[in-house]
Design an enzyme around this catalytic site. Sequence first.
Site, PDB file in Angstrom:
ATOM      1  N   ALA A   1       0.841  -1.205   0.000  1.00 51.52           N
ATOM      2  CA  ALA A   1       0.000   0.000   0.000  1.00 51.52           C
ATOM      3  C   ALA A   1       0.873   1.252   0.000  1.00 51.52           C
ATOM      4  CB  ALA A   1      -0.939  -0.012   1.207  1.00 51.52           C
TER       5      ALA A   1
ATOM      6  N   ARG B   1     -12.846 -18.251   4.431  1.00 53.27           N
ATOM      7  CA  ARG B   1     -11.964 -18.631   5.536  1.00 53.27           C
ATOM      8  C   ARG B   1     -12.670 -18.759   6.874  1.00 53.27           C
ATOM      9  NH1 ARG B   1      -6.977 -14.704   3.647  1.00 53.27           N
ATOM     10  NH2 ARG B   1      -6.506 -15.964   1.829  1.00 53.27           N
TER      11      ARG B   1
ATOM     12  N   GLU C   1      -3.906  -2.509   4.674  1.00 51.72           N
ATOM     13  CA  GLU C   1      -4.499  -3.297   5.767  1.00 51.72           C
ATOM     14  C   GLU C   1      -4.764  -2.435   7.003  1.00 51.72           C
ATOM     15  OE1 GLU C   1      -2.588  -7.090   6.559  1.00 51.72           O
ATOM     16  OE2 GLU C   1      -3.748  -7.369   8.394  1.00 51.72           O
TER      17      GLU C   1
END
Length: 671
Positions: free
Chosen positions: A45, A338, A454
């Site tokens: 990022a 997940r 994130e």
Amino acid sequence: MSVLDSKIPKGPLKDKWTNHKNKIDLVNPANKRNIDIIVVGTGLAGGSAAASLAEMGYNVKTFCYQDSPRRAHSIAAQGGINAAKNYQNDGDSVYRLFYDTVKGGDYRSREANVHRLAEVSGNIIDQCVAQGVPFGRDYGGLLDNRSFGGVLVSRTFYAKGQTGQQLLLGAYSALNRQIAKGKVSMYNRHEMVELVKVDGKARGIIARNLETGELERHSAHAVVIASGGYGNVFFLSTNAMGSNATAAWKIHKKGAYFANPCYTQIHPTCIPRSGEHQSKLTLMSESLRNDGRIWVPKNLEDVLAIREGKLKPTDLQEQQRDYYLERRYPAFGNLVPRDVASRAAKERCDSGYGVNETGEAVYLDFSTAIQRYGKQEAAIARMENPNEEDILKLGEAVIESKYGNLFQMYEKIVAENPYKTPMMIYPAVHYTMGGVWVDYNLMTSVEGCYCIGEANFSDHGANRLGASALMQGLADGYFVLPYTIGDYLSNEIRTGKISTETPEFDEAEKDVSERIEKLMNIKGTKSVDYFHKLLGKAMWEYVGMSRNEEGLKKAMSEIKKIRTNFWNDVRIPGDKNSLNSELEKAGRVADFLELGELFAKDALYRNESCGGHFREESVEEDGLQKGEAKRNDTDYAYVAAWEYTGEPSDAVMHKEELEFNDIELKQRSYK
Ligand SMILES: Cc1cc2nc3c(=O)[nH]c(=O)nc-3n(C[C@H](O)[C@H](O)[C@H](O)COP(=O)(O)OP(=O)(O)OC[C@H]3O[C@@H](n4cnc5c(N)ncnc54)[C@H](O)[C@@H]3O)c2cc1C
């Protein structure tokens, strides 16, 4: 409590981003040269943002605590990056990627952000291919794709099991070009330890030179935080050892709201913990679920015999195995998202079917795929009546070409050959969907302070789909922030150079200096890791895969106690004026000890199950979905953004109501 303005542009969903870009204020090239931007973090990022902003003409200063941007945690990403290219002609589209991501996030993300993400996803692949990223290609030389959990198409681009590394090398080369041109000043081995605000706006940071211990002042017209996730609040996770929340937490304490801290992803396919001595867990990429089948024995006697070493998993016939994901979720099978796969593994292990000594492991088995690929390759090679040995050899070669480095890593750690015997896996903390609250422009609630990758909360709701983190980080850095930041900076063209000789910088530096002094002077009896482990244990036990009211209240009070003890009894050897990794860790753990409590508080207030957040009080009791997580859209379809007011337990919640106009809110079903 206030209601937050996310600044989502008006108009139809599919036109929002284009219209917004068309109307956004611009900064002319000559003025860009007079504007400074700080980027904290050089992972995918931050690295992509810094390179892009410099390419556009801004003066950029970037910071990372490693000795090179190339060592950012992003380098660990294995499996791939999603994009709606529809190269497989299997029905993919921007809308379908958008839909899968909102559904995968259990309807707790912002529609407009996710649609924008899907729109720019294709550009990311073009950008990276242009940089020379060696994505996997098929026989004909075209870019290949595989599938990740929670979707029915193949849209994941990959570079063997090293996708993050290759993408980071691409971003790093773009960054290096700007460093060479003097447009980016790179500060390796520097840690941001404070945000400086002037008249309510972010105007700089205090950074500690980790080699000399010196505190430095850096000013800018805008500050971008790209410092990654906070999974290490659990002590054990698949994150890099250095990953931490300090930059995000410091801006939180200066006014940036922290959103949905309890949304954490526990990844189903990690190498199980082997004992108390461990400080790191290893991920086995989700890509392995394309070909690996997950199972435990059907009979408890077989489980016991395996644990005692009297039986091998390969001794069990098909009918003696419980492929529990294929049984429970026939539509998605081993490729359920997940959160669903992790809970299903926990359910089997809690019922006594765990296959290793600790009872916390299930099998991930490639024998079916090896057979299938082996026969296919034999047919391609026109082999008549190939024998079993040939089939195995050919099949294993295909598996090696797809996942070779992952298999090698497994064998090195576990000392078992996964081509011959199934891998053992168990869920582990992996990714944090929660993070700093940002509006549509990726600006936090502090003016001029942005957060990307994130570290922000933006796109994944309560559960991130595999291969979507790299997509989001690079979308933010290459294609979103470079536009949206201009809207703010267009008002800064008359500001001029920002001085660091101001009372605000004096005060921020003094605060940091006093904090370091206080830590060094405790001279207690316990190591930093001692407290970090205690925190991790409390988090895993009460705020892990399954949560309830009693446990969450306990977590809050226990974490508070651990924090008090830390500030009374931690021992930091060495001194503050040189390289001191214990001092670095102490600062980070001090922040985790506050974040952990807010995390538990957020989980307590969200009395519904959604995505990775499973509340035992909120479970479907009847019908086809019996036993599955039960969402409560009437009361909880909002983002919880917490304002710091002192103690984490006193944090004040601000709500951003989530509106779903283009997707019908439904019970998530993968059956
Ligand atoms: C083992 C593993 C495998 C993964 N595989 C995939 C995958 O296949 N596909 C996918 O989409 N996602 C994957 N992920 C998730 C993905 O890798 C991460 O979400 C993503 O790389 C985060 O990128 P980032 O740039 O936001 O942060 P990071 O890469 O964590 O970078 C953070 C940067 O911030 C800097 N920094 C932090 N704090 C400070 C501070 N205070 N001062 C100065 N600098 C600071 C660091 O030095 C670093 O440069 C995986 C994650 C793990 C753990």
